[in-house]
Design a protein around this motif. Structure first.
Motif, PDB file in Angstrom:
ATOM      1  N   UNK A 154      54.567  88.252  69.478  1.00 14.62           N
ATOM      2  CA  UNK A 154      54.618  89.661  68.757  1.00 14.62           C
ATOM      3  C   UNK A 154      53.420  90.422  69.415  1.00 14.62           C
ATOM      4  N   UNK A 158      47.975  94.503  67.067  1.00 11.36           N
ATOM      5  CA  UNK A 158      48.181  94.575  65.550  1.00 11.36           C
ATOM      6  C   UNK A 158      47.843  93.084  64.905  1.00 11.36           C
ATOM      7  N   UNK A 159      48.195  92.116  65.313  1.00 13.07           N
ATOM      8  CA  UNK A 159      48.296  91.013  64.812  1.00 13.07           C
ATOM      9  C   UNK A 159      46.958  90.459  64.871  1.00 13.07           C
ATOM     10  N   UNK A 162      45.458  92.418  61.878  1.00 11.22           N
ATOM     11  CA  UNK A 162      45.467  91.884  60.693  1.00 11.22           C
ATOM     12  C   UNK A 162      44.709  90.286  60.317  1.00 11.22           C
ATOM     13  N   UNK A 189      46.294  77.482  56.944  1.00 12.84           N
ATOM     14  CA  UNK A 189      47.674  77.660  56.447  1.00 12.84           C
ATOM     15  C   UNK A 189      48.304  78.834  57.302  1.00 12.84           C
ATOM     16  N   UNK A 193      50.999  78.749  60.489  1.00 12.69           N
ATOM     17  CA  UNK A 193      52.216  79.318  60.511  1.00 12.69           C
ATOM     18  C   UNK A 193      52.579  80.083  61.531  1.00 12.69           C
ATOM     19  N   UNK A 194      51.441  80.775  62.283  1.00 11.21           N
ATOM     20  CA  UNK A 194      51.698  81.699  63.582  1.00 11.21           C
ATOM     21  C   UNK A 194      52.065  80.719  64.839  1.00 11.21           C
TER      22      UNK A 194
ATOM     23  N   UNK B 185      55.987  95.029  61.756  1.00 10.90           N
ATOM     24  CA  UNK B 185      56.333  93.807  62.554  1.00 10.90           C
ATOM     25  C   UNK B 185      55.390  92.699  62.471  1.00 10.90           C
ATOM     26  N   UNK B 186      54.089  93.051  62.984  1.00 10.54           N
ATOM     27  CA  UNK B 186      53.081  92.086  62.902  1.00 10.54           C
ATOM     28  C   UNK B 186      53.125  91.556  61.420  1.00 10.54           C
ATOM     29  N   UNK B 189      55.723  89.113  61.162  1.00  8.89           N
ATOM     30  CA  UNK B 189      55.469  87.588  61.749  1.00  8.89           C
ATOM     31  C   UNK B 189      54.456  86.824  61.157  1.00  8.89           C
ATOM     32  N   UNK B 190      53.350  87.629  60.460  1.00  9.18           N
ATOM     33  CA  UNK B 190      52.332  86.592  59.682  1.00  9.18           C
ATOM     34  C   UNK B 190      53.166  85.945  58.557  1.00  9.18           C
ATOM     35  N   UNK B 193      55.708  83.072  59.303  1.00 10.24           N
ATOM     36  CA  UNK B 193      55.033  81.888  59.464  1.00 10.24           C
ATOM     37  C   UNK B 193      55.037  81.110  58.132  1.00 10.24           C
ATOM     38  N   UNK B 194      54.430  81.781  57.132  1.00  8.15           N
ATOM     39  CA  UNK B 194      54.165  81.000  55.909  1.00  8.15           C
ATOM     40  C   UNK B 194      55.299  80.499  55.314  1.00  8.15           C
TER      41      UNK B 194
END
Lengths: 198, 198
Positions: A154, A158-159, A162, A189, A193-194, B185-186, B189-190, B193-194
């Motif tokens: 990704x 932006x990731x 966040x 946690x 996940x990422x 999108x970000x 993705x986050x 994962x969870x």
DNA sequence: TTCTTTAACATACATACGGTATGTATTTTA
DNA sequence: TAAAATACATACCGTATGTATGTTAAAGAA
């Protein structure tokens, strides 16, 4: 017998009053908030006059900015010192997050960096300060992990945005008395996940 | 020929001036910020006097609070309307997030709910408002997903806290002109994962 | 050493804001 | 129809921020 306050260099004098102002402002801004702290309050606590304040700083907001910049600088240094050689990128992240949380527990720091700063100076100015002091550590680490194929595919920017928001919230919660391990776990946690190789 | 403004009921009169104040305050607070908006500015824009303002609201902050509560109410309704029957919990989350982002694009709304509100009223008050209007939707959804075994086994409350921080940041970024799909999108993705069944 | 300049404040002032106290007109109630 | 309550409007007070000007002491030039 001369007065001992005589013959002090201008540079020393300047540095002293400036430090006194920063110390007093840091305390009052973090304890009572920017809006509820008056410049008379500050100079009283610093034992100087308002003339001195406005000689050193353009306005009240500039004083807050100086306080915030110093604080951000300290946080960045604290974190750099804790940086060890971690095994996996995920471990590096979690250890970095823990270091960040710890650094943000210094009294008043979360208040200044996460509440008063953004509110008064604006998020843009805060971003500039973060870049100058932290140097985009989080973004860098993400890019590194992604290059190693360990991170979901990704866009990084932006990731990173966040995640830093989540970290800030965790730091603030802990600073406000929430249980530290609970939030560290939640952070783990979210991160794991990422990094999952799914 | 009587003046047409005569014989209006007190309730009508009251509602009108109150609405005028809220409208004017909403605009000015969101455009110039709370601190840079004076009560004279507000009453000028609303065509009333300061006496009216202080008759309707205890102080300037109470006026902001009323504006913010109305705004939060609207957001909650907007999102409820978009709620459809989704297939998986993850899809429900992502669709909820998109609805939230969309609702937050109304001009000035992100400024009011994510910046001015927390700064002036404090995070606690904002949490109360969120609970009253949104009803803890996010936390509920997380609990539901976890009960179905679809979510990592972690305490809900802090996780919800971190996620809402991330959502808020995304909404703010989009409202400030960042690309919407990129941030959606970000977010996906986050979240994914969870929800990964790893 | 002495004179001049400049830096570091200190003081005084102008303006504006937030909040309160009080006054007034209109509507509602008794 | 008189009294009371409501919805404002006006006047005022204390305090804040920022600026303009005055003063003192250090630093550089002569």
């Amino acid at each position: 017998m001369q007065e001992e306050t005589r013959r002090r260099s201008q540079a020393d004098r300047r540095a002293d009053t400036r430090a006194a102002l920063l110390t007093a402002a840091r305390l009052l801004f973090s304890e009572n908030g920017y809006a509820d702290t008056s410049t008379p309050d500050i100079v009283k606590a610093a034992n100087v006059t308002r003339g001195a304040l406005y000689h050193h700083f353009e306005d009240k907001a500039a004083l807050l900015r100086a306080v915030v910049e110093a604080e951000a600088q300290t946080v960045a240094e604290d974190i750099r010192q804790t940086a060890g050689a971690e095994r996996s990128p995920l471990e590096a992240f979690l250890s970095g997050a823990k270091a960040y949380f710890k650094a943000m527990q210094t009294p008043g720091r979360a208040q200044l960096l996460l509440l008063e700063g953004p509110a008064v100076l604006g998020v843009e100015v805060m971003r500039d300060i973060d870049l100058k002091t932290g140097g985009g550590t989080l973004t860098e680490a993400l890019r590194h992990a992604q290059a190693a194929g360990l991170l979901a595919d990704a866009p990084i920017a932006p990731l990173s945005d966040l995640l830093s928001a989540a970290f800030d919230r965790a730091a603030l919660a802990i600073a406000n008395g929430e249980d530290r391990e609970t939030y560290e776990h939640a952070t783990a946690v979210l991160m794991s996940g990422l990094f999952d190789p799914s």
